[in-house]
Design an enzyme around this catalytic site. Sequence first.
Site, PDB file in Angstrom:
ATOM      1  CG  HIS A   1      -0.270  -0.148   2.512  1.00 46.93           C
ATOM      2  ND1 HIS A   1       0.133   0.940   3.245  1.00 46.93           N
ATOM      3  CD2 HIS A   1       0.114  -1.251   3.227  1.00 46.93           C
ATOM      4  CE1 HIS A   1       0.713   0.533   4.360  1.00 46.93           C
ATOM      5  NE2 HIS A   1       0.721  -0.792   4.370  1.00 46.93           N
TER       6      HIS A   1
ATOM      7  CG  HIS B   1     -31.847  18.330  44.161  1.00 52.37           C
ATOM      8  ND1 HIS B   1     -32.497  18.687  45.317  1.00 52.37           N
ATOM      9  CD2 HIS B   1     -31.942  16.981  44.084  1.00 52.37           C
ATOM     10  CE1 HIS B   1     -32.970  17.606  45.911  1.00 52.37           C
ATOM     11  NE2 HIS B   1     -32.643  16.560  45.186  1.00 52.37           N
TER      12      HIS B   1
ATOM     13  CB  CYS C   1     -32.102  -5.491  33.800  1.00 56.04           C
ATOM     14  SG  CYS C   1     -31.610  -6.420  35.271  1.00 56.04           S
TER      15      CYS C   1
ATOM     16  CG  HIS D   1      -6.645   3.218   2.748  1.00 50.53           C
ATOM     17  ND1 HIS D   1      -5.956   4.249   2.149  1.00 50.53           N
ATOM     18  CD2 HIS D   1      -5.707   2.322   3.137  1.00 50.53           C
ATOM     19  CE1 HIS D   1      -4.657   3.982   2.176  1.00 50.53           C
ATOM     20  NE2 HIS D   1      -4.483   2.822   2.777  1.00 50.53           N
TER      21      HIS D   1
END
Length: 833
Positions: free
Chosen positions: A16, A301, A614, A750
């Site tokens: 390559h 909260h 679960c 690629h």
Amino acid sequence: MALIVEFICELPNGVHARPASHVETLCNTFSSQIEWHNLRTDRKGNAKSALALIGTDTLAGDNCQLLISGADEQEAHQRLSQWLRDEFPHCDAPLAEVKSDELEPLPVSLTNLNPQIIRARTVCSGSAGGILTPISSLDLNALGNLPAAKGVDAEQSALENGLTLVLKNIEFRLLDSDGATSAILEAHRSLAGDTSLREHLLAGVSAGLSCAEAIVASANHFCEEFSRSSSSYLQERALDVRDVCFQLLQQIYGEQRFPAPGKLTQPAICMADELTPSQFLELDKNHLKGLLLKSGGTTSHTVILARSFNIPTLVGVDIDALTPWQQQTIYIDGNAGAIVVEPGEAVARYYQQEARVQDALREQQRVWLTQQARTADGIRIEIAANIAHSVEAQAAFGNGAEGVGLFRTEMLYMDRTSAPGESELYNIFCQALESANGRSIIVRTMDIGGDKPVDYLNIPAEANPFLGYRAVRIYEEYASLFTTQLRSILRASAHGSLKIMIPMISSMEEILWVKEKLAEAKQQLRNEHIPFDEKIQLGIMLEVPSVMFIIDQCCEEIDFFSIGSNDLTQYLLAVDRDNAKVTRHYNSLNPAFLRALDYAVQAVHRQGKWIGLCGELGAKGSVLPLLVGLGLDELSMSAPSIPAAKARMAQLDSRECRKLLNQAMACRTSLEVEHLLAQFRMTQQDAPLVTAECITLESDWRSKEEVLKGMTDNLLLAGRCRYPRKLEADLWAREAVFSTGLGFSFAIPHSKSEHIEQSTISVARLQAPVRWGDDEAQFIIMLTLNKHAAGDQHMRIFSRLARRIMHEEFRNALVNAASADAIASLLQHELEL
């Protein structure tokens, strides 16, 4: 006559770009003509051209020749023979695998833009831009010049009237609130009516203080008590006390005298040392784009509210460091735990693209919010949510949950000084049922002790808490605590569909004892004439392996099972999942574990009972085909995962999934199962390599970074990639080795990656060329193939592309194609796909 060097290509990835460049560089030191001949393909190419070398389609194991002719052919033959023998096999190291043990770095497409970053801890993900807007924290001690007292009687009267008005105001706001907002307003109503606070306030004015002075003194008193606690939960409640006390000041003296800090008039990223829930609720959510807090934990909260409104939020922020950028545009990145200051145009465009992708994803998922989950062949499998508090219920159902498969009640017992009472628990369960609107909620009784310590129970530390004194095993000693919880669940069951689930069951003795206590609690309520669901279902967690061998007996006493895949995996495989030294053995794809699941599901169904799952496994999209193949009745997962799970399930055929499960159970290793799953994903949809939805024309991307981010984002939207930033990282790793620009204004990025679901050839035709390594590129063909794809498909396609791009006619056809469909058709034909 040419001299010949014969050799075998030993490069694992074939020839390559990187090894081709080495060959090209060396061959260009000689004047002789040098030709590369791949004997397998019978393709020849100029060895002085990397592009021509790639075009020979040379793969690992191919027999090859170099043909050398010219003035220095002897020297070239000698040197190249030696180099091909000694150096060529080692000129291409494999790309290093990315490890995910540590915090993942920022995306390369962002870091390459050199942004100025300040890091902090994410408590609510997402990203947004806005004006950095400071919000004054509510410091009652900084108010100064407090009103003087007008006499004890007048102050007492004003205080009583003020407390009444605060309660009425909270009750009025409750009428127009739900979910997390409702739950937190309920907490504030409780504080405003708290006897201790009232007594402390009255004692202050009776001693001659004004209402304002008594309010500040009382706030300081209770905040100091909370701050001394070792519990982060209680420390964070101090903010709620100051909040309610400030509301009392406003009711007594008016908002003009004590104005609330922070009014937003434009898109804002708000920063504060801390923010009270009331301050947060007062902020205009149309303008609030992000929240930066110096302090605040996951149980604050304010943080819970931010999550319910999907506001990106970071805590632990160095507020002082941000001061120079007040009233300037910044970006908050809750996905990366980062604040980006002084963003240039490129950074702004990065986050604009992020916003477009998130909007597109939400639009895609909208259809699944109201649809039931079904497989492609019509098999119904319920998709439910895991929650830990009633404040999460509304968001879960809004996200498409068909029920709550796991309400973890232990969180209600932790980080406090005493256990919640029956009324508190009853109200929490009723709030969750209100959001459920008739849908079912499975309440798991307290799974505390062992690895989830609760200080006020004085359960000693253990060497191996996962196998120790926890869950149902502590219920007999703390029977009153268990009875209180059972009573609260039973009472709430009169208002909706609740089910009871017991954790850590390992024997019939435990089931029979639980049923005895449940019967006692029911009789107590009957005697007190308190209504409840007489037919409330009782189930158990299937997480201790011993239960699998008494399923028939269990089914005589209980109504349903839910597999806790996390604990069942570690118990079955004898792996402490928190021990880094044995983490590699903790793998729910172990064929033995899959066989155990199949045995359990079939055994339960033979008895005509219901069984769900679960654990974390339920949310893993890659494993979903196996779970469908098991024939489970329900999958319960984190709420954000639900729409994608429904969408993926709709593409699966249950019969094919069963075949896949059988193949997986026949595998010998977890790695074989992973490979099998990857191959299944590639073949299940029979998706073509080239499709018009992954081709963009006249793109406005202005840099290599924008191109790779945009093209991987498109793969996410096309359903071919679930982790675009990880896929992008693989592409950048290849670019770091050698630029994939091929000349002619073309580039072919690629990668073989595990993060691409369906191997894809993507295309981008840009409005203008962008810098690509040392060259420019305007036509991008991105090749992303699944890491588990069989054979040398990656290199074969790359080689064909490289050869075609050398031909002007092919390049012109791509550049001038009238549509994405035309480009897709051309590539399919030319690449023989």
